[in-house]
Structure formats: structure tokens, C-alpha cells
Scaffold this active site. Sequence first.
Site, short mmCIF file in Angstrom:
data_model
loop_
_atom_site.label_atom_id
_atom_site.label_comp_id
_atom_site.label_asym_id
_atom_site.label_seq_id
_atom_site.Cartn_x
_atom_site.Cartn_y
_atom_site.Cartn_z
N ASN A 155 38.17 32.57 49.05
CA ASN A 155 37.94 33.86 48.38
C ASN A 155 36.78 34.64 49.01
OD1 ASN A 155 38.86 32.57 45.09
ND2 ASN A 155 40.11 33.74 46.53
N ASP A 212 44.98 32.28 38.12
CA ASP A 212 45.41 33.28 39.11
C ASP A 212 46.14 34.45 38.45
OD1 ASP A 212 45.70 34.34 41.63
OD2 ASP A 212 47.42 33.11 42.18
C1 IPE Z 1 43.34 30.53 43.91
O1 IPE Z 1 43.81 31.82 43.77
C2 IPE Z 1 41.85 30.49 43.74
C3 IPE Z 1 41.35 30.73 42.40
C4 IPE Z 1 42.08 30.86 41.32
C5 IPE Z 1 39.92 30.80 42.28
P1 IPE Z 1 44.02 32.76 45.05
O2 IPE Z 1 44.57 34.04 44.54
O3 IPE Z 1 42.79 32.83 45.84
O4 IPE Z 1 45.11 31.94 45.87
P2 IPE Z 1 46.21 32.41 46.89
O5 IPE Z 1 45.53 33.29 47.89
O6 IPE Z 1 47.24 33.16 46.11
O7 IPE Z 1 46.76 31.15 47.47
C1 IPE Z 2 42.36 35.12 40.27
O1 IPE Z 2 43.01 36.35 40.33
C2 IPE Z 2 40.87 35.25 40.38
C3 IPE Z 2 40.31 34.74 41.64
C4 IPE Z 2 40.99 34.20 42.62
C5 IPE Z 2 38.88 34.85 41.81
P1 IPE Z 2 43.32 37.08 41.71
O2 IPE Z 2 42.18 37.98 42.02
O3 IPE Z 2 43.68 36.13 42.77
O4 IPE Z 2 44.59 37.94 41.28
P2 IPE Z 2 45.89 38.24 42.13
O5 IPE Z 2 46.39 36.94 42.66
O6 IPE Z 2 45.50 39.20 43.20
O7 IPE Z 2 46.83 38.83 41.14
MG MG Z 3 45.43 35.33 43.42
#
Ligand code: IPE
Ligand code: IPE
Ligand code: MG
Length: 240
Positions: A66, A18
Site C-alpha cells: 500500500n 477491502d
Molecule cells: C489488501 O487490500 C490490503 C489491505 C486490506 C490493507 P489491497 O486493496 O491493497 O489489495 P489488492 O491490491 O486488491 O490485492
Molecule cells: C481497503 O480499501 C483499505 C486499504 C487497503 C488500506 P481499498 O482502498 O483497497 O479499496 P478498493 O479496493 O480500492 O475498493
Molecule cells: Mg483494495
Amino acid sequence: MEQLNPEKLPRHVAIIMDGNGRWAKKKGLTRIIGHQNGVKSVREVVKASRELGIRWLTLYAFSEENWKRSKYEIRALMDLLKRYLKSELKEMLENDIRLSCIGQIDKLPIDVQTTLWHSIEKTAHNKEMTLTLALSYGGRQEIIWAIKNMLKDVEKGLLNIKQITEERFPEYLFTADAPDPDLLIRTSGEFRISNFLLWQIAYTELYITPALWPDFSKERYLEALLDYQKRERRFGSTSG
Ligand code: IPE
Ligand code: IPE
Ligand code: MG
């Protein structure tokens, strides 16, 4: 840096990758550039895991939730995934890495599914490490799916209710062939599970680092593994 004890490595490491968006924002770049840089960390962690002799590595790459993101970001993530699979196949074959996936794969764009199944088939006989990508994955959805499949077996007379036990239930999960994770790492400092491997992490050690995923280097991974080695896993029993 302290040395890792090769005898006490986790058998299975799972990672919630993340923080790509925040990494990009901090640098005044687009979220997509953040995801591109996240792929570098994926490469580094896969390579380090294989070198260390970790047998199972599961990466949360795209959650069921997502799909709520913009069409543009989703397509960019899917394109990155496809490109990653194509560029890494050779590396996986050379390093005896078996690719696997969990999640509702049929929801992915067809071109991505084709590339994914191709890499899975090509690497099916590899033995040293299993790299599992969680794609369109949600822990709750997985549990419901497992219950439905279990009930189908009950209907067919292949299973009776007495046989529904803690030991048999995991056979119906996407992760049926894998041991439960020993260590779960989450980057970007959020203290939550975000619907990842809900059943499987009952006794997993958790490691949360403030590092954003594109900054998660081999050194940071080793720090996480060292921290894990200092833990005392009790599984509900007493010390000693
Ligand atoms: C968790 O990250 C999912 C992945 C790393 C694929 P998210 O960014 O989607 O999670 P939340 O929304 O912060 O809980
Ligand atoms: C993780 O990074 C990748 C996926 C969840 C696909 P994020 O896209 O969630 O990055 P933040 O949480 O917005 O920083
Ligand atoms: Mg995230």
C-alpha cells in the site's frame, strides 16, 4: 437468523478489510471518505468480537504494498489510524482489549508510531481479547525477516539447523504469541490473499464476501461466523 454456537467460535479471526475505494466511488465520494466509513466497520467488528468472546482479532489495515499509493491517500490513512487509536483507547481499556501490531512499524510516520506504542503499552495487561493491527505488513517480508533472525540465532549458537522445524519457525514470525487464524474473512469479493499471513493461514477457513468493507456490518460478520461453524475442518485427516 440461526444462532451461533458459543462452543464453536473461532479462536482467531483475521480480516482483509477491502473495498473502501469502490464503496466511495459507487457513491460519487472520494476514496478518503470511503476509508473514513471503513473505520465504522472496524469499530463494529471489534465490538462484536469482544461481545461474542473471540480471543484474537487481526485486521489487515495497511499492507507493505500500500506504500505504492499516492502520498495524499497514505497520509489520510495514517491520520485516520492515529485518530482511531486515540479515540478507541478508552473503549479498549474498559473492555479488556489488548492492542498489538505486526508489520514493519518503523516505516510508519513517527507521530503514528508514538500513538501506536502508547496504546499498546496502556493496554498491555488486558486479557480478554487481543486486537492486532497489521500495518506496513507483508507476509513474504515477514518470512524473510524471520529467517534472518533465525540465522542470527544459529550464528550465536542458540539454535542448530536440526531445531529448525514447523514448531520452532513460527516463534520468529511477528505473530509468535498468537494462534493461527481459524477464519480469514475478505470483503469486496476478491479471491486473493494479497500477501497477508502467508505462513499462518495454511489451514485457515476462508470466507469471501462481496460486501465492501464500509458495508460490513455486525449482521454480515455473524453470517461469516455461522458459515464457519458449518465447515468441517479436517487438517488433512479423514471425516468423522
Ligand atoms: C489488501 O487490500 C490490503 C489491505 C486490506 C490493507 P489491497 O486493496 O491493497 O489489495 P489488492 O491490491 O486488491 O490485492
Ligand atoms: C481497503 O480499501 C483499505 C486499504 C487497503 C488500506 P481499498 O482502498 O483497497 O479499496 P478498493 O479496493 O480500492 O475498493
Ligand atoms: Mg483494495
